[in-house]
Design an enzyme around this catalytic site. Structure first.
Site, PDB file in Angstrom:
ATOM      1  N   GLU A  39     -44.177 -50.459 -57.108  1.00 31.94           N
ATOM      2  CA  GLU A  39     -42.769 -50.547 -57.485  1.00 31.94           C
ATOM      3  C   GLU A  39     -41.935 -49.483 -56.776  1.00 31.94           C
ATOM      4  O   GLU A  39     -40.820 -49.748 -56.340  1.00 31.94           O
ATOM      5  CB  GLU A  39     -42.606 -50.413 -59.009  1.00 31.94           C
ATOM      6  CG  GLU A  39     -43.043 -51.640 -59.783  1.00 31.94           C
ATOM      7  CD  GLU A  39     -42.270 -52.888 -59.387  1.00 31.94           C
ATOM      8  OE1 GLU A  39     -41.081 -52.787 -59.032  1.00 31.94           O
ATOM      9  OE2 GLU A  39     -42.858 -53.988 -59.408  1.00 31.94           O
ATOM     10  N   TYR A  84     -36.789 -42.532 -47.234  1.00 32.53           N
ATOM     11  CA  TYR A  84     -36.451 -42.024 -48.588  1.00 32.53           C
ATOM     12  C   TYR A  84     -37.631 -41.206 -49.144  1.00 32.53           C
ATOM     13  O   TYR A  84     -38.251 -41.559 -50.139  1.00 32.53           O
ATOM     14  CB  TYR A  84     -36.097 -43.166 -49.540  1.00 32.53           C
ATOM     15  CG  TYR A  84     -34.869 -43.931 -49.105  1.00 32.53           C
ATOM     16  CD1 TYR A  84     -33.586 -43.498 -49.448  1.00 32.53           C
ATOM     17  CD2 TYR A  84     -34.983 -45.073 -48.333  1.00 32.53           C
ATOM     18  CE1 TYR A  84     -32.454 -44.195 -49.023  1.00 32.53           C
ATOM     19  CE2 TYR A  84     -33.856 -45.771 -47.899  1.00 32.53           C
ATOM     20  CZ  TYR A  84     -32.607 -45.323 -48.257  1.00 32.53           C
ATOM     21  OH  TYR A  84     -31.499 -46.007 -47.831  1.00 32.53           O
TER      22      TYR A  84
END
Ligand code: SF4
Length: 369
Positions: A39, A84
């Site tokens: 996720e 990120y």
């Protein structure tokens, strides 16, 4: 028109999902650690890009305790190229917290799980519903877009909208099938109700869709204007005694904790060579006596598109070392986590040092590793 919040809608959605869903490794497990990793990796990244990272990550960090014990540099190296990087730092920080406070098991309470570093409401709901079957809706980008179109909700994404959608979805989650339901909505968004050019003619729930009925599926949600900044930068691969100089970025901020070659942005009117001499003088206090073009790399991260020029450079003297600066052999560069642009400069350096590249370059720029 039948309601997209009806039992019949849910039935059709699940029937479609059971046949058409992609067989992905994180869908074959109920292991909360594995689901959590997938996720987090899937945020801002496509399934295709995530697959090799996911497999490699689980080989390196097969469980939460291994991740908690791993040095940060190894974790960042494993994440290199996914972007990120704060997500990787948070994963490790959360794993350490779970080992310390929850005996190494991801908490099953929403409040505790959502309180871990980097675990927001969306990730917590996804892990709990997919791993434990908790009746929690997952409102992420795909689900938000699908529901906005089905319900013909105009405007842009917002926390208020997510809350409202979450409340509506909670009422239609079929008992004991929360994970399946959430996956089905996400998959519909990824494969059929795509951001651009939704495949309405192939959509299993088109009959429930208010946006499709009005021909508004292309304008809902309102497209987000993203400001892209373009910049040109230059870096030096400074060589001395068969080694090259690298430095570590600060532990906070953009690309925190990653390694890079010294350099900086071009000022208006400067050539890359002029900018490099200035940057190296300002940053390291040394003068470059020669520079040879090595590579030009274009890459994008967050809201930047960077045109990066790299030069092999010889200094007149050795720069002063600090705790964040290191001389390393070119072959050792592979062990350090670099942002994507710098990693491609490492590739260019690697190519230059391969035996065939060295042929005929007796006095060329090759480096021994
Ligand atoms: S009909 Fe089109 S817009 Fe509506 S849910 Fe299906 S794919 Fe999305």
């Amino acid at each position: 028109m039948p309601s997209p919040l009806s039992a019949e809608f849910v039935r059709r959605l699940l029937a479609w999902y059971k046949i058409h869903h992609r067989r992905l490794p994180w869908r074959r497990t109920r292991n909360p650690y594995r689901i959590w990793i997938s996720e987090v990796m899937l945020q801002q990244t496509t399934v295709e890009a995530v697959l090799p990272y996911y497999r490699r990550w689980l080989k390196q960090f097969p469980d939460l305790k291994t991740l908690a014990r791993a040095p940060l540099s190894r974790v960042l190296k494993s994440w290199q190229g996914l972007g990120y990087y704060q997500r990787a730092r948070n994963l490790r920080a959360a794993a350490r917290r779970v080992v310390r406070d929850y005996s190494g098991r991801l908490p099953q309470s929403y409040k505790d799980l959502a309180g871990l570093p980097g675990v927001g409401p969306y990730t917590a709901a996804a892990v709990l519903s997919l791993a434990y079957g908790s009746a929690m809706p997952v409102v992420e980008a795909n689900v938000r877009r699908v529901m906005m179109r089905l319900l013909r909700l105009r405007g842009r994404a917002s926390a208020g909208l997510d809350k409202k959608l979450g409340e509506q979805l909670k009422n239609i989650i079929p008992p004991g099938q929360a994970g399946l339901f959430n996956q089905a909505l996400m998959e519909l968004g990824a494969l059929v109700c795509r951001p651009a050019s939704p495949r309405c003619l192939a959509c299993p729930v088109a009959v429930f869709c208010l946006a499709y009925e009005r021909g508004e599926q292309e304008v809902i949600p309102e497209p987000r204007k993203r400001e892209i900044r373009r910049l040109t930068a230059v870096v030096a691969v400074i060589r001395r005694d068969g080694k090259v100089l690298i430095q570590k970025r600060p532990e906070k901020g953009l690309l925190a904790g990653l390694w890079e070659f010294p350099g900086g942005k071009l000022r208006p009117g400067e050539t890359p060579q002029q900018a490099l001499r200035r940057e190296i003088k300002e940053e390291l206090g040394i003068v470059l006596k020669s520079m040879t073009f090595l590579a030009r790399v274009k890459h994008a991260y967050t809201k930047y598109v960077v045109d990066l020029h790299a030069f092999l450079a010889e200094p007149t003297e050795k720069p002063q070392l600090t705790s964040r600066r290191r001389w390393v052999r070119p072959a050792e560069l592979r062990h350090y986590p670099f942002p994507s642009g710098s990693a491609r400069i490492v590739d260019a350096l690697d190519k230059l040092n391969r035996p065939q590249a060295r042929k005929g370059r007796a006095s060329g720029p090759a480096l021994r590793s």
